[in-house]
Write an enzyme that holds these catalytic residues in place. Structure first.
Site, PDB file in Angstrom:
ATOM      1  N   ILE A 143       0.844  -1.198   0.000  1.00 40.49           N
ATOM      2  CA  ILE A 143       0.000   0.000   0.000  1.00 40.49           C
ATOM      3  C   ILE A 143       0.878   1.247   0.000  1.00 40.49           C
ATOM      4  O   ILE A 143       1.798   1.365   0.815  1.00 40.49           O
ATOM      5  CB  ILE A 143      -0.908   0.031   1.248  1.00 40.49           C
ATOM      6  CG1 ILE A 143      -1.693  -1.278   1.372  1.00 40.49           C
ATOM      7  CG2 ILE A 143      -1.860   1.217   1.208  1.00 40.49           C
ATOM      8  CD1 ILE A 143      -2.327  -1.492   2.731  1.00 40.49           C
ATOM      9  N   CYS A 144       0.577   2.164  -0.907  1.00 39.40           N
ATOM     10  CA  CYS A 144       1.287   3.448  -0.936  1.00 39.40           C
ATOM     11  C   CYS A 144       0.482   4.438  -0.087  1.00 39.40           C
ATOM     12  O   CYS A 144      -0.481   5.033  -0.549  1.00 39.40           O
ATOM     13  CB  CYS A 144       1.420   3.954  -2.374  1.00 39.40           C
ATOM     14  SG  CYS A 144       2.357   5.493  -2.502  1.00 39.40           S
ATOM     15  N   LEU A 145       0.887   4.564   1.163  1.00 37.09           N
ATOM     16  CA  LEU A 145       0.174   5.426   2.113  1.00 37.09           C
ATOM     17  C   LEU A 145       1.217   6.117   2.982  1.00 37.09           C
ATOM     18  O   LEU A 145       2.050   5.448   3.606  1.00 37.09           O
ATOM     19  CB  LEU A 145      -0.771   4.573   2.965  1.00 37.09           C
ATOM     20  CG  LEU A 145      -1.765   5.291   3.880  1.00 37.09           C
ATOM     21  CD1 LEU A 145      -2.751   6.138   3.075  1.00 37.09           C
ATOM     22  CD2 LEU A 145      -2.532   4.284   4.732  1.00 37.09           C
TER      23      LEU A 145
END
Length: 201
Positions: free
Chosen positions: A138-140
């Site tokens: 996840i790109c968070l």
């Protein structure tokens, strides 16, 4: 001649005898030194690790109690088994989003440095999303540079739910899906619903 020969004969046997004695002493003494030193080293490492584990385990136990009593909307999470550092989470696709009706499973791994380092959170269920790749990464920002010890796993799950409602094509993990989202939204939404039906229901 006989006196010189005797000196020559005596000389090696005397030095050889003392050399053997030295060797025996060093052989007997050295293993003792080798046994003592590693024990001290191991003791230091284990005490540091124990302190870290104690701090992180207490924090994780506290968060587990909180999320059990008051879970975020459409989310649940808890340990997979006896290991407090390995969790499984379930997120229901947010109503009104292209993921509505889907049930998404995630793995959460806490490190002994938690909460000073973020948990590792990955999707186990495949999802069509520009900020989540095929490995479930996840790109968070709060799972990377913007992590703070004040954050909790409940807040992380809420942020992931928000990402499912509103993706961030400006900071994509899957460039092709981000481009499609910006240039052909109808096709993007169709694909996202199709994947949700195929993999998450």
């Amino acid at each position: 001649m006989s006196t010189e020969a005797q000196r020559v004969d005596d000389s090696p046997s005397t030095s050889g005898g003392s050399s053997d004695g030295d060797q025996r002493e060093s052989v007997q003494q050295e293993p003792e030194r080798e046994q003592v030193q590693p024990k001290k080293k191991e003791g230091k490492i284990s005490s540091k690790t124990a302190a870290k584990l104690s701090t992180s385990a207490k924090r994780i136990q506290k968060e587990l109690a909180e999320i059990t009593l008051d879970p975020p909307p459409n989310c649940s999470a808890g340990p997979k088994g006896d290991n407090i550092y390995e969790w499984r989470s379930t997120i229901l696709g947010p109503p009104g989003s292209v993921y509505e009706g889907g049930v998404f499973f995630l793995d959460i791994t806490f490190s002994p440095d938690y909460p000073f380092k973020p948990p590792k959170v990955t999707f186990r269920t495949r999802i069509y999303h520009c900020n989540i790749n095929s490995q479930g990464v996840i790109c968070l920002d709060i799972l990377k540079d913007n992590w703070s010890p004040a954050l909790t796993i409940s807040k992380v799950l809420l942020s992931i739910c928000s990402l499912l409602t509103d993706c961030n094509p400006a900071d994509p993990l899957v460039g092709s899906i981000a481009t499609q989202y910006m240039t052909n939204r109808a096709e993007h939404d169709r694909m996202a619903r199709q994947w949700t039906k195929r993999y998450a229901t």
